[in-house]
Design a protein around this motif. Structure first.
Motif, PDB file in Angstrom:
ATOM      1  N   ALA A  94      94.504  11.390  28.561  1.00  0.00           N
ATOM      2  CA  ALA A  94      95.560  10.653  29.248  1.00  0.00           C
ATOM      3  C   ALA A  94      96.499   9.981  28.257  1.00  0.00           C
ATOM      4  CB  ALA A  94      94.951   9.620  30.184  1.00  0.00           C
ATOM      5  N   VAL A  95      95.951   9.409  27.205  1.00  0.00           N
ATOM      6  CA  VAL A  95      96.794   8.768  26.180  1.00  0.00           C
ATOM      7  C   VAL A  95      97.688   9.809  25.504  1.00  0.00           C
ATOM      8  CG1 VAL A  95      96.790   7.512  23.994  1.00  0.00           C
ATOM      9  CG2 VAL A  95      95.152   6.884  25.795  1.00  0.00           C
ATOM     10  N   ALA A  96      97.106  10.955  25.157  1.00  0.00           N
ATOM     11  CA  ALA A  96      97.893  12.023  24.524  1.00  0.00           C
ATOM     12  C   ALA A  96      98.990  12.517  25.463  1.00  0.00           C
ATOM     13  CB  ALA A  96      96.974  13.179  24.129  1.00  0.00           C
ATOM     14  N   ALA A  97      98.671  12.639  26.748  1.00  0.00           N
ATOM     15  CA  ALA A  97      99.665  13.081  27.722  1.00  0.00           C
ATOM     16  C   ALA A  97     100.782  12.053  27.873  1.00  0.00           C
ATOM     17  CB  ALA A  97      98.994  13.331  29.068  1.00  0.00           C
ATOM     18  N   ALA A  98     100.430  10.773  27.814  1.00  0.00           N
ATOM     19  CA  ALA A  98     101.437   9.722  27.905  1.00  0.00           C
ATOM     20  C   ALA A  98     102.430   9.807  26.749  1.00  0.00           C
ATOM     21  CB  ALA A  98     100.762   8.354  27.933  1.00  0.00           C
ATOM     22  N   VAL A  99     101.908  10.075  25.561  1.00  0.00           N
ATOM     23  CA  VAL A  99     102.776  10.224  24.393  1.00  0.00           C
ATOM     24  C   VAL A  99     103.720  11.410  24.586  1.00  0.00           C
ATOM     25  CG1 VAL A  99     102.838  10.748  21.926  1.00  0.00           C
ATOM     26  CG2 VAL A  99     101.128   9.140  22.815  1.00  0.00           C
ATOM     27  N   LYS A 100     103.170  12.548  24.996  1.00  0.00           N
ATOM     28  CA  LYS A 100     103.979  13.755  25.184  1.00  0.00           C
ATOM     29  C   LYS A 100     105.024  13.573  26.279  1.00  0.00           C
ATOM     30  CE  LYS A 100     100.549  17.144  23.618  1.00  0.00           C
ATOM     31  NZ  LYS A 100      99.706  18.316  24.003  1.00  0.00           N
ATOM     32  N   ALA A 101     104.672  12.807  27.311  1.00  0.00           N
ATOM     33  CA  ALA A 101     105.583  12.616  28.438  1.00  0.00           C
ATOM     34  C   ALA A 101     106.675  11.591  28.165  1.00  0.00           C
ATOM     35  CB  ALA A 101     104.790  12.204  29.678  1.00  0.00           C
ATOM     36  N   GLY A 102     106.550  10.853  27.063  1.00  0.00           N
ATOM     37  CA  GLY A 102     107.565   9.866  26.727  1.00  0.00           C
ATOM     38  C   GLY A 102     107.375   8.508  27.363  1.00  0.00           C
TER      39      GLY A 102
END
Length: 293
Positions: A94-102
């Motif tokens: 989830a943290v990695a996805a948050a970074v990728k999503a901006g």
């Protein structure tokens, strides 16, 4: 421009309560996004104008899609406790996805003192905090103390027998209600504190078992005696009651953590976020006496 706020675990008890607080305080449903593995469970929120999205913590692509266009994200810890390490993997995804999503700011529901806690799932929280700090995102970590609500799992039976078996000794806990944690999370999501901060949310006082039992007995109108036992006896009793092994470990490790003093905390962080005092033990159990039987 409108700030988009997303709450994960929106169909769960804490998520639901956070969203209720956001809707009550902000009155801007179009700013709020509710995410769940099963968005069908959020139909009532959609009817109120809240956008709902699918977010599967076992599917990183699903998470990145769910977080697209989100400014501030409240990551509510998942309930995957049966398989060691699974929850931490989900949180890291989830943290990695948050970074990728901006996403620009992430908030996370953790626990007090995860670096020295004896509670079986503490490593999940510590690892998630570390992942958030390493992500480069602005963050607010909310370390929720042990909920008053957790006692509902056993206190009805305890009141029927008149005895509460515990191995916590004279350990004290700065209990707080789930609803108060939800109010604090909603306030922090709507108006994050300045800078990267870690806050510990507790009730107004740290209580031992006798004090908690007294408040419960008064609310229920039934006697309740505290019976101190050791961890081995507690584990045996929990196992004989049919609890799964991972739950037995959770119960025993929590009692050991209380006995060690790692939940013996009282802070002003809740009041700083919400502008009011947290609910006391007597007020909480009086308000919820119907759940005590």
């Amino acid at each position: 421009m409108m700030t988009k706020l997303l709450v994960t675990g929106a169909s769960g008890q804490l998520g639901r309560a956070v969203l209720a607080n956001l809707l009550a305080s902000k009155g801007a449903a179009d700013q709020i996004v509710a995410a769940s593995r099963n968005p069908a469970k959020l139909a009532d929120l959609a009817d109120k104008g809240v956008e709902t999205r699918s977010a599967d913590f076992d599917d990183p692509a699903s998470l990145e899609k769910a977080f697209a266009g989100i400014d501030r994200l409240l990551l509510i810890s998942t309930d995957e406790l049966a398989v060691p390490g699974k929850r931490l993997s989900q949180h890291k995804a989830a943290v990695a996805a948050a970074v990728k999503a901006g996403v620009t700011h992430i908030l996370y529901t953790s626990m007090p003192n995860p670096d020295k806690s004896l509670v079986s799932f503490a490593p999940d929280h510590l690892g998630t905090e570390e992942a958030i700090k390493a992500s480069g995102l602005a963050y607010t970590i909310l370390r929720n103390s042990w909920y008053f609500d957790n006692y509902f799992m056993s206190m009805k039976h305890n009141l029927e027998t008149g005895q509460w078996f515990t191995s916590r000794g004279d350990g004290r806990t700065g209990h707080i209600s789930r609803d108060d944690c939800a109010a604090a999370a909603a306030a922090a999501l709507a108006h994050p504190p300045a800078g990267d901060v870690t806050l510990t949310l507790t009730g107004p006082e740290a209580l031992n078992a006798d004090q908690i039992a007294s408040a419960i007995a008064t609310a229920a109108g039934k006697p309740l005696a505290v019976v101190q036992i050791n961890d081995e006896q507690l584990a045996a009793g929990a196992s004989s009651a049919g609890l799964p092994d991972f739950v037995v470990k959770l119960v025993v490790s929590t009692e050991a953590n209380i006995r060690a003093g790692n939940f013996n905390l009282v802070t002003g962080d809740f009041e700083a976020l919400t502008g009011r005092r947290p609910q006391s033990v007597s007020d909480f159990f009086t308000a919820h006496k119907s759940a005590l039987g």
